[in-house]
Write an enzyme that holds these catalytic residues in place. Sequence first.
Site, PDB file in Angstrom:
ATOM      1  N   CYS A   2       0.632  -1.319  -0.052  1.00 29.58           N
ATOM      2  CA  CYS A   2      -0.039  -0.008   0.035  1.00 29.58           C
ATOM      3  C   CYS A   2       0.794   1.370  -0.177  1.00 29.58           C
ATOM      4  O   CYS A   2       1.988   1.305   0.423  1.00 29.58           O
ATOM      5  CB  CYS A   2      -0.897   0.079   1.185  1.00 29.58           C
ATOM      6  N   ARG A  27       3.082   0.274  -5.315  1.00 31.74           N
ATOM      7  CA  ARG A  27       3.077  -0.462  -4.086  1.00 31.74           C
ATOM      8  C   ARG A  27       1.813  -1.127  -3.853  1.00 31.74           C
ATOM      9  O   ARG A  27       1.426  -1.923  -2.947  1.00 31.74           O
ATOM     10  CB  ARG A  27       3.343   0.625  -3.017  1.00 31.74           C
ATOM     11  N   TRP A  74      -3.017  -2.584  -1.565  1.00 29.19           N
ATOM     12  CA  TRP A  74      -2.637  -4.046  -2.018  1.00 29.19           C
ATOM     13  C   TRP A  74      -3.343  -4.753  -0.668  1.00 29.19           C
ATOM     14  O   TRP A  74      -2.793  -4.826   0.354  1.00 29.19           O
ATOM     15  CB  TRP A  74      -1.145  -4.179  -1.878  1.00 29.19           C
ATOM     16  N   ASN A  99      -0.817   2.112   6.108  1.00 27.90           N
ATOM     17  CA  ASN A  99       0.181   0.900   5.249  1.00 27.90           C
ATOM     18  C   ASN A  99       0.649   0.038   6.354  1.00 27.90           C
ATOM     19  O   ASN A  99       1.238   0.661   7.142  1.00 27.90           O
ATOM     20  CB  ASN A  99       1.139   1.771   4.384  1.00 27.90           C
ATOM     21  N   GLY A 100       0.610  -1.288   6.174  1.00 24.60           N
ATOM     22  CA  GLY A 100       1.033  -2.195   7.223  1.00 24.60           C
ATOM     23  C   GLY A 100       0.032  -3.233   7.863  1.00 24.60           C
ATOM     24  O   GLY A 100      -0.859  -3.231   6.993  1.00 24.60           O
ATOM     25  N   GLU A 479      15.012 -18.290 -11.018  1.00 19.65           N
ATOM     26  CA  GLU A 479      14.512 -17.094 -11.356  1.00 19.65           C
ATOM     27  C   GLU A 479      13.541 -17.109 -12.796  1.00 19.65           C
ATOM     28  O   GLU A 479      12.653 -16.172 -12.680  1.00 19.65           O
ATOM     29  CB  GLU A 479      15.763 -15.935 -11.730  1.00 19.65           C
ATOM     30  N   LYS A 483      10.035 -15.714 -13.140  1.00 18.13           N
ATOM     31  CA  LYS A 483       9.420 -14.788 -14.083  1.00 18.13           C
ATOM     32  C   LYS A 483       8.121 -15.214 -14.742  1.00 18.13           C
ATOM     33  O   LYS A 483       7.148 -14.429 -15.025  1.00 18.13           O
ATOM     34  CB  LYS A 483      10.542 -14.460 -14.981  1.00 18.13           C
ATOM     35  N   GLU A 486       4.773 -15.555 -12.462  1.00 16.44           N
ATOM     36  CA  GLU A 486       4.317 -14.169 -12.053  1.00 16.44           C
ATOM     37  C   GLU A 486       3.569 -13.547 -13.159  1.00 16.44           C
ATOM     38  O   GLU A 486       2.708 -12.708 -12.988  1.00 16.44           O
ATOM     39  CB  GLU A 486       5.439 -13.218 -11.283  1.00 16.44           C
ATOM     40  N   HIS A 502      15.804 -37.443  -8.432  1.00 17.17           N
ATOM     41  CA  HIS A 502      15.541 -37.573  -7.039  1.00 17.17           C
ATOM     42  C   HIS A 502      13.963 -37.201  -6.791  1.00 17.17           C
ATOM     43  O   HIS A 502      13.813 -36.892  -5.463  1.00 17.17           O
ATOM     44  CB  HIS A 502      16.438 -36.779  -6.257  1.00 17.17           C
ATOM     45  N   LYS A 601       5.083  -3.936  -6.373  1.00 15.91           N
ATOM     46  CA  LYS A 601       6.719  -3.662  -6.614  1.00 15.91           C
ATOM     47  C   LYS A 601       7.363  -3.592  -5.149  1.00 15.91           C
ATOM     48  O   LYS A 601       8.672  -4.108  -5.157  1.00 15.91           O
ATOM     49  CB  LYS A 601       6.752  -2.299  -7.274  1.00 15.91           C
TER      50      LYS A 601
END
Length: 606
Positions: A2, A27, A74, A99-100, A479, A483, A486, A502, A601
């Site tokens: 947020c 955010r 968010w 925010n939090g 990575e 990518k 997401e 395995h 982000k």
Amino acid sequence: MCGIVGYVGSEKCQDIVIGALERLEYRGYDSAGIASIDEEGLHLCRAVGKLAELKAKIKKMPIPGNTGIGHIRWATHGGVTEHNAHPHYATDEVVIVHNGIIENYAELKADLIEKGVVFTSDTDSEVLAHLFSHFIKKGLPPVAILQEVISKIEGAYAFTALSKSYPDTLMAARNASPLAIGLSDNMAVVASDALAIAHLTRHVIYLKDNDYAIITSKGCTIYDSNNEIANREIVQVKASPVLLDKAGFRHYMEKEIHEQPDAISHTISAMSDTTGRLTAGLDISSLSSIKGIVLLAAGTSFYAAQIGRYWIEKLAGIPVVCEIASEYHYRQPVASCQSTAIVISQSGESIDSLLAMRYAKKLGLDTFGIVNVVDSTIAREADKILPTRAGPEIGVASTKAFTAQLVVLFCLAIALGKQNGHISASRADELHHQLLKMPGAVGKSMELFDSIRPIAHKLKNASSCLFLGRDILYPLACEGALKLKELSYIHAEGFASGEMKHGPIALLQDGLPIVSFVSDDDMARKAVSNLKEADARGGHIIVVGTQSALNLLDFAAEKITIPECEPLLTPIVGAIPAQILAYLTAFEKGTDIDQPRNLAKSVTVE
Ligand code: F6R
């Protein structure tokens, strides 16, 4: 996450608050809201969806007044609905943005309900509005109100409140979530990020944890946790306040992929001294004091850390452990073999990484921050900064910050190895020379858009995809998988190639796409054997490597050829096709590339 904003001053607040929210949209972007006050009282407008939805609403019904607050959400507690969007209010007396996470909100809410308060949202944040209202009704002045409210809440927060009883005052506080106050003639502005207000003023105060502030158009008074007036330094914001455009690209991500040659060369320059000698930005005594390292990071930055570990151990012989930041401090790690904690964070605001760094500091370790945002909390709190010079990264999926982080880690590995004699000066110079070829090799890799497009066209129909790599390419495989998942929402996992047998090999069935990174070194033959095993079981093999590495892989269904490079540097060049594959697959699927669902982000909640 947020983002929060507040403005008090001589101008109309609406456009100023919205302008700052535009710069905070990284955010969160599932809903947004604005509230203001004028002689008629409080005004409020909220909308589900991106900021554009709120803008459309206030176009029809503008928000008046010179004092206002805003929020971009968010969701954490409560679904994405208008009544859960901020600002939250208590009667017609007070509005707040937060925010939090208020961790003890359930007890507070139960208590307030018992006192007759009616809640209108499912959020933790709304308790703040009612707590404010409760203490305002007692006739307390703003400082006392803030003290009372803060004494009741636990958790991470940055908030701003606006009350009808104090129409020219913003009440703000922070603990663990960032908050900056910008000051200028006849106005003050607060925001989660100094960059969001840098176009209004370059003079900013960063609140410290447990600080609270009374803010008017004439300035602000800050108090610390002992309720003493605190003298916080006014600092000059360094980063560029420009609201960036896409420069003709379809998405920020596409633009940022193309910006990597510059990001890499600027970062190499920042790691070199004025004569071009690679120092990693550190003097001899700093380098020689590094005896053991813990790398702390999250997400993509964590995969950069894992690649960095291979480099530092191979080139400098210094023991390195990598820790997922959100796990580190809760695990009570033993740090006796380490001298230094290096926190890697694009935003410099990820709460997990920040808390991990603070914990490492408590353990007595020197703290270094590899950060892209130089005004961020991690950058300010680290003992030393090794900056990535990638420039602002807007696309939620990290691209250029990742390759810039790799450059910093590679420079650090060379500088450490040369300093402690693990590699010779000539080997260090040779590696430096090879690194200087990276902007060119990465620039050439942009040509891969055309050859990857048909692969992405097929991949868009897959429900699952595996990514494989060995040695330094194993974290790159992880990575690549991150990518893809997401951006395109296709399930993807990264594995060490040798680990397939395995267990994960059980997933193999006809046509399952397997993207494998192969480097041109003594690992190549082993990776080939692992891929043959997958090929024999029907996997659709897509290989990424230099021509000389791919020569060993004539059985692969698809080949993505990257420019020749020093094998150790394959993760940097190999990152480009991984990014392009994810980008183009998402493009084919029509997903929201710059703002994928459920993400933000900067992750400022635990
Ligand atoms: C993925 C991505 C995230 C971030 C992670 C850490 O593309 O961008 O996984 O890497 O949230 O963020 P920072 O580096 O800002 O601490």
